[in-house]
Write a protein that holds these residues in place. Structure first.
Motif, mmCIF file in Angstrom:
data_model
loop_
_atom_site.group_PDB
_atom_site.id
_atom_site.type_symbol
_atom_site.label_atom_id
_atom_site.label_comp_id
_atom_site.label_asym_id
_atom_site.label_seq_id
_atom_site.Cartn_x
_atom_site.Cartn_y
_atom_site.Cartn_z
ATOM 1 N N UNK A 171 22.912 -40.694 -21.647
ATOM 2 C CA UNK A 171 24.372 -40.369 -21.420
ATOM 3 C C UNK A 171 24.854 -41.178 -22.634
ATOM 4 N N UNK A 172 25.599 -42.307 -21.272
ATOM 5 C CA UNK A 172 26.367 -42.980 -21.962
ATOM 6 C C UNK A 172 25.872 -43.753 -23.456
ATOM 7 N N UNK A 173 25.216 -44.301 -23.607
ATOM 8 C CA UNK A 173 24.519 -44.465 -24.916
ATOM 9 C C UNK A 173 24.617 -43.471 -26.163
ATOM 10 N N UNK A 174 23.918 -42.436 -25.627
ATOM 11 C CA UNK A 174 24.111 -41.482 -27.050
ATOM 12 C C UNK A 174 25.244 -40.843 -27.431
ATOM 13 N N UNK A 175 26.431 -40.871 -26.146
ATOM 14 C CA UNK A 175 27.827 -41.032 -26.248
ATOM 15 C C UNK A 175 28.432 -41.972 -27.479
ATOM 16 N N UNK A 176 27.455 -43.178 -27.288
ATOM 17 C CA UNK A 176 28.505 -43.766 -28.076
ATOM 18 C C UNK A 176 27.896 -43.883 -29.458
ATOM 19 N N UNK A 177 26.479 -43.788 -29.804
ATOM 20 C CA UNK A 177 25.656 -44.221 -30.970
ATOM 21 C C UNK A 177 26.200 -43.111 -31.597
ATOM 22 N N UNK A 178 26.575 -41.601 -30.219
ATOM 23 C CA UNK A 178 27.064 -40.757 -31.264
ATOM 24 C C UNK A 178 28.297 -40.557 -32.386
ATOM 25 N N UNK A 179 29.479 -41.366 -31.563
ATOM 26 C CA UNK A 179 30.447 -42.039 -31.917
ATOM 27 C C UNK A 179 30.631 -42.928 -33.643
ATOM 28 N N UNK A 180 29.065 -43.718 -33.558
ATOM 29 C CA UNK A 180 29.423 -44.904 -34.207
ATOM 30 C C UNK A 180 28.952 -43.452 -35.285
ATOM 31 N N UNK A 181 28.093 -42.833 -35.607
ATOM 32 C CA UNK A 181 27.609 -42.333 -36.346
ATOM 33 C C UNK A 181 28.519 -41.045 -36.945
#
Length: 364
Positions: A223-233
């Motif tokens: 979840x932490x990694x996906x949340x970070x990537x979602x913000x970048x995208x």
């Protein structure tokens, strides 16, 4: 159906958004994901390893729809135009209309090819990601990058095509071989190395739990990694700037994968070695310290990821492959390097002699 530990993350792109559901038992939670299907035609793209394990469970949620499946052989070598053509033929045979949906049931290869197939059919139809590997859950299933490989290099052809939803059932990781699981941890570490120093420290503290596949720790890491990537995208959907940072280690890693004909290293293994090479190049250029490189190397080793270039690789060939990387501009190398843990940046005009020196040292 409820899950024991679950997370929901929304990927927001202007007025569009889609959910990423993370938890156990989600493949069987038909009420949750059936609502993402808009039409009556569905093509499930999977492979011969994953389909026998999970296709029947998925198919129970497709009652009343006209659906079929297209199965690939397993492995990066099968992410080809030829297989895209066969998948498009399967859509044609199905009679798929503009409101049809492609479901990707598998790892990154399946997801990339399924998404590209969906982007091509009638100039773009829906697709849903159902990732079954850790690497695809934390990286390739989120963000809409799709594509196929060419003999000249990896992912040289593709399209940005966002999914309708991502259903990450961590129960599928129970059947994931240890090597594939470790490869996924490389992408988790990469996200922390790029832009989240506290998360990097958290990974250092929880490396043993992650290696043991502790479920609570694993869901938190995903979840932490996906949340970070979602913000970048959300800030840079088509990789005009910040999103390129997500490629830390990829230019080196893709060259290693291509030189090894996609059989020597898994993608995550290539990223692990590639990140360390990028760290060593950063150190050589005076951007970071040896202590940063050491921490990265120790974290990779703590989860049993490779940190050395396999024997037999030619540094000049690797540099030639790196010249084909999509991030390069005006005939010069454009790499993702860092100024220490959590501080990656895009560096243009990197001197090839410095890159070659790092490659030669790594292939001694």
């Amino acid at each position: 159906m409820s899950t024991v530990t679950s997370e929901t993350i929304d990927v927001t792109l202007g007025e569009r958004s889609y959910p990423v559901w993370i938890g156990r038992g989600l493949l069987d939670d038909h009420i949750r994901w059936r609502g993402a299907l808009r039409g009556r035609h569905v093509l499930v793209i999977s492979n011969h390893t994953v389909a026998p394990l999970y296709l029947e469970r998925l198919s129970r949620g497709l009652d009343g729809l006209k659906w079929s499946s297209f199965l690939l052989d397993d492995g990066e070598a099968h992410k080809t135009f030829a297989n895209v053509g066969l998948a498009l033929d399967a859509l044609a045979t199905l009679g798929a209309t503009r409101d049809a949906c492609v479901i990707a049931l598998g790892g990154g290869v399946v997801g990339d090819l399924a998404g590209f197939t969906a982007a091509c059919w009638m100039r773009g139809i829906d697709f849903i990601q159902m990732p079954t590997t850790l690497l695809s859950m934390v990286d390739s299933s989120v963000g809409g990058k799709t594509g196929v490989n060419l003999p000249a290099g990896k992912n040289l052809v593709g399209a940005f095509h966002q999914p309708r939803a991502v259903i990450a059932d961590i129960g599928t990781l129970d059947s994931l071989p240890e090597r594939e699981y470790r490869a996924g941890l490389a992408e988790v570490i990469k996200g922390a190395a790029i832009g989240d120093a506290p998360f990097f420290a958290w990974l250092e503290a929880h490396a043993d739990a992650l290696r043991r596949r502790d479920e609570t720790t694993l869901v938190q890491a995903i979840a932490t990694k996906v949340r970070y990537k979602a913000g970048v995208v959300a800030r840079d959907e088509t990789e005009q700037g910040e999103r390129a940072l997500l490629n830390l280690g990829h230019t080196f890693g893709h060259a290693l994968e291509t030189a090894g004909h996609y059989t020597t290293l898994l993608h995550g293994e290539g990223v692990a070695v590639g990140m360390l090479l990028a760290a060593r190049l950063s150190e050589r250029l005076g951007m970071s310290t040896p202590a940063d490189t050491t921490r990265l190397e120790q974290l990779l080793q703590s989860v049993n990821l490779p940190t050395r270039v396999p024997s037999g690789f030619d540094p000049d060939q690797l540099l030639a492959l790196m010249r084909l990387d999509k991030k390069n501009t005006a005939g010069t190398l454009r790499l993702i390097l860092w100024r220490g843990i959590g501080h990656a940046e895009i560096v243009s005009g990197v001197n090839e002699n410095d890159v070659l020196a790092v490659l030669r040292d790594a292939t001694k």
